[in-house]
Design an enzyme around this catalytic site. Structure first.
Site, short mmCIF file in Angstrom:
data_model
loop_
_atom_site.label_atom_id
_atom_site.label_comp_id
_atom_site.label_asym_id
_atom_site.label_seq_id
_atom_site.Cartn_x
_atom_site.Cartn_y
_atom_site.Cartn_z
N GLU A 111 29.07 -48.62 -19.19
CA GLU A 111 27.69 -48.15 -19.24
C GLU A 111 26.66 -49.30 -19.17
OE1 GLU A 111 27.71 -44.87 -21.80
OE2 GLU A 111 25.52 -44.75 -21.91
N THR A 154 21.97 -50.70 8.86
CA THR A 154 22.05 -50.96 10.31
C THR A 154 21.77 -49.66 11.07
OG1 THR A 154 24.42 -50.54 10.26
CG2 THR A 154 23.72 -52.83 10.03
N ARG A 195 19.81 -39.90 -3.22
CA ARG A 195 18.97 -38.87 -2.61
C ARG A 195 18.92 -37.60 -3.47
NH1 ARG A 195 19.74 -37.65 2.56
NH2 ARG A 195 21.56 -38.75 3.32
N HIS A 248 35.65 -51.37 12.58
CA HIS A 248 35.25 -50.95 11.23
C HIS A 248 36.02 -49.72 10.80
CE1 HIS A 248 31.72 -53.52 12.00
NE2 HIS A 248 31.61 -53.58 10.68
N GLY A 273 20.69 -45.99 -2.74
CA GLY A 273 21.99 -45.61 -2.16
C GLY A 273 23.11 -45.97 -3.13
N ALA A 274 22.85 -45.72 -4.42
CA ALA A 274 23.71 -46.23 -5.50
C ALA A 274 25.16 -45.73 -5.41
CB ALA A 274 23.11 -45.84 -6.85
N LYS A 328 32.28 -45.33 9.33
CA LYS A 328 31.05 -45.96 9.85
C LYS A 328 30.36 -45.05 10.87
CE LYS A 328 29.06 -50.27 11.53
NZ LYS A 328 27.92 -50.17 10.59
N ARG A 373 29.34 -47.00 -0.62
CA ARG A 373 30.33 -48.10 -0.71
C ARG A 373 29.62 -49.39 -1.11
NH1 ARG A 373 32.41 -44.73 3.21
NH2 ARG A 373 30.67 -45.26 4.55
N MET A 374 28.50 -49.71 -0.43
CA MET A 374 27.77 -50.93 -0.77
C MET A 374 26.95 -50.75 -2.05
SD MET A 374 28.47 -53.54 0.92
CE MET A 374 27.15 -54.53 0.21
N1 NDP Z 1 24.07 -55.95 6.42
C1 NDP Z 1 25.27 -55.99 5.83
O1 NDP Z 1 25.76 -57.05 5.42
C2 NDP Z 1 26.01 -54.71 5.64
C3 NDP Z 1 25.44 -53.54 6.09
N2 NDP Z 1 26.02 -52.35 5.83
C4 NDP Z 1 25.25 -51.17 6.24
O2 NDP Z 1 24.77 -50.54 5.05
C5 NDP Z 1 24.63 -49.15 5.26
C6 NDP Z 1 25.40 -48.39 4.19
O3 NDP Z 1 26.77 -48.66 4.31
P1 NDP Z 1 27.82 -47.98 3.30
O4 NDP Z 1 27.52 -48.36 1.90
O5 NDP Z 1 29.16 -48.26 3.86
O6 NDP Z 1 27.47 -46.43 3.54
P2 NDP Z 1 27.58 -45.20 2.52
O7 NDP Z 1 27.40 -43.97 3.33
O8 NDP Z 1 28.80 -45.36 1.68
O9 NDP Z 1 26.32 -45.41 1.55
C7 NDP Z 1 25.00 -45.10 1.87
C8 NDP Z 1 24.40 -44.44 0.65
O10 NDP Z 1 23.00 -44.29 0.82
C9 NDP Z 1 22.66 -42.98 0.39
N3 NDP Z 1 21.40 -42.51 0.93
C10 NDP Z 1 21.13 -42.03 2.16
N4 NDP Z 1 19.84 -41.65 2.24
C11 NDP Z 1 19.29 -41.87 1.04
C12 NDP Z 1 18.00 -41.66 0.49
N5 NDP Z 1 17.01 -41.14 1.21
N6 NDP Z 1 17.78 -42.00 -0.81
C13 NDP Z 1 18.76 -42.54 -1.55
N7 NDP Z 1 20.01 -42.75 -1.09
C14 NDP Z 1 20.28 -42.43 0.19
C15 NDP Z 1 23.84 -42.14 0.85
O11 NDP Z 1 23.84 -40.87 0.25
P3 NDP Z 1 24.55 -39.64 1.06
O12 NDP Z 1 25.99 -39.99 1.15
O13 NDP Z 1 24.21 -38.47 0.20
O14 NDP Z 1 23.89 -39.62 2.41
C16 NDP Z 1 24.99 -43.04 0.42
O15 NDP Z 1 25.31 -42.87 -0.95
C17 NDP Z 1 25.14 -48.89 6.69
O16 NDP Z 1 24.02 -48.89 7.57
C18 NDP Z 1 26.02 -50.12 6.98
O17 NDP Z 1 26.15 -50.42 8.33
C19 NDP Z 1 27.21 -52.25 5.17
C20 NDP Z 1 27.84 -53.36 4.73
C21 NDP Z 1 27.30 -54.71 4.94
O1 LIG Z 2 29.13 -50.19 7.90
C1 LIG Z 2 29.77 -51.16 7.48
O2 LIG Z 2 30.77 -51.05 6.74
C2 LIG Z 2 29.32 -52.52 7.85
N1 LIG Z 2 28.18 -52.60 8.47
C3 LIG Z 2 27.55 -53.79 8.93
C4 LIG Z 2 27.44 -53.76 10.42
O3 LIG Z 2 27.02 -52.72 10.99
O4 LIG Z 2 27.74 -54.76 11.06
C5 LIG Z 2 28.15 -55.03 8.34
C6 LIG Z 2 29.62 -55.00 8.07
O5 LIG Z 2 30.31 -55.29 9.25
C7 LIG Z 2 30.09 -53.70 7.44
#
Ligand code: NDP
Ligand SMILES: O=C(O)C1=N[C@H](C(=O)O)C[C@H](O)C1
Length: 265
Positions: free
Chosen positions: A52, A99, A34, A154, A7-8, A158, A11-12
């Protein structure tokens, strides 16, 4: 430790690439997005805004997994379940921040943990995991005359609700009360709901703007109220926790772990 960020572009994902590049003893072994993503082939460091790194983003995880030590995964439930199966084949560490899992997804993650070292948490920050301990203690101390409500806000992008963190805090409250969250959980209220049932654990969800993550657990009793809160100001706190989890899990046997295990709470 050789780490892959899946998921490079997310946001995360971009935050994790920066964290791995800066962490002592860690190297970025791969970056996955993906199939069809517009960033395939792009350098992961450039994607993350740090210059880079010589690691192109790919949609082919398997060759990376077999030569890596661990994967950092903040993607989406279906993707994470598939990555867990690959991590199990490769016998590596899989840190899961994603999540919004269904019960069936969670069963599949459990199956993968017979071979992989999985660390899963709805929130990887130190602060929230400490807060969960406090919530458990307060819930165990107060009786049912104190109503428990979990409030979260959030950013507008989200996609799941209640948040993983809200559920983690609700679980902590349920454990403190020695009840199953599934029996006490109330996630929606609309229309003529009737009075609140004693013992319910309520969830309220707000979405808007760019809020990184705000959570409060409110204990509302007769003529007084206790509120325990956490405010995430920067996603770096989640990335730091994820790296700590990966380094901790490196020396563990296969299994399904939580941040409580990682932090020794
Ligand atoms: N546990 C914690 O501390 C935290 C958890 N989270 C959770 O992390 C998850 C991601 O959050 P966030 O970064 O904001 O979301 P984003 O949508 O910004 O990022 C998710 C990324 O994963 C990619 N992705 C989806 N499916 C695939 C796949 N099959 N192969 C490769 N990449 C894939 C998405 O691509 P595309 O956009 O093309 O779908 C996207 O680039 C959420 O579930 C969030 O709730 C977030 C922050 C903290
Ligand atoms: O989607 C987010 O952004 C976040 N997701 C996690 C959650 O579902 O609790 C953690 C954090 O709050 C940010």
């Amino acid at each position: 430790m050789k780490l892959i960020v899946v998921g490079a572009e997310g946001r995360m994902g971009r935050m994790l690439i920066r964290a791995v590049a800066e962490a002592e003893g860690c190297t970025l072994h791969g970056a996955v997005e993906r199939t069809g993503s517009s960033v395939l082939g792009k350098d992961a460091g450039l994607l993350a805004g740090i210059g880079e790194l010589g690691v192109p983003v790919t949609d082919d995880p398997l060759p990376l997994f077999v030569a890596a030590d661990g994967v950092l995964d903040f993607t989406a439930p279906a993707a994470t379940v598939a990555f867990a199966e690959l991590a199990a084949q490769a016998r590596i560490v899989h840190v899961i921040g994603t999540t919004g899992f269904s019960e069936d997804d969670l069963e599949r993650l459990k199956a993968a943990s017979f071979h992989a070292r999985l660390v899963r948490s709805g929130n990887m920050s130190l602060g929230v995991n400490l807060l969960a301990g406090l919530v458990r203690k307060v819930a165990a101390t107060l009786g049912e005359e104190f109503d428990i409500e979990v409030l979260e806000m959030h950013h507008r992008m989200k996609v799941d609700a209640p948040s993983g963190t809200a559920l983690l805090l609700g679980e902590a409250a349920a454990q403190g009360r020695d009840v199953a969250l599934s029996d006490a959980r109330v996630s929606t209220r609309d229309g003529h709901t009737g009075a609140r049932r004693p013992g319910d654990i309520g969830f309220a969800t707000l979405r808007g703007g760019t809020v990184v993550g705000d959570h409060s657990v409110i204990f509302a009793g007769p003529s007084e109220r206790i509120t325990l809160s956490h405010h995430a100001e920067d996603r770096a706190i989640f990335a730091r926790g994820a790296l700590k989890a990966a380094q901790w899990a490196f020396d563990q046997p296969p299994g399904l772990y939580s941040m409580d295990d990682v932090l020794g709470l």
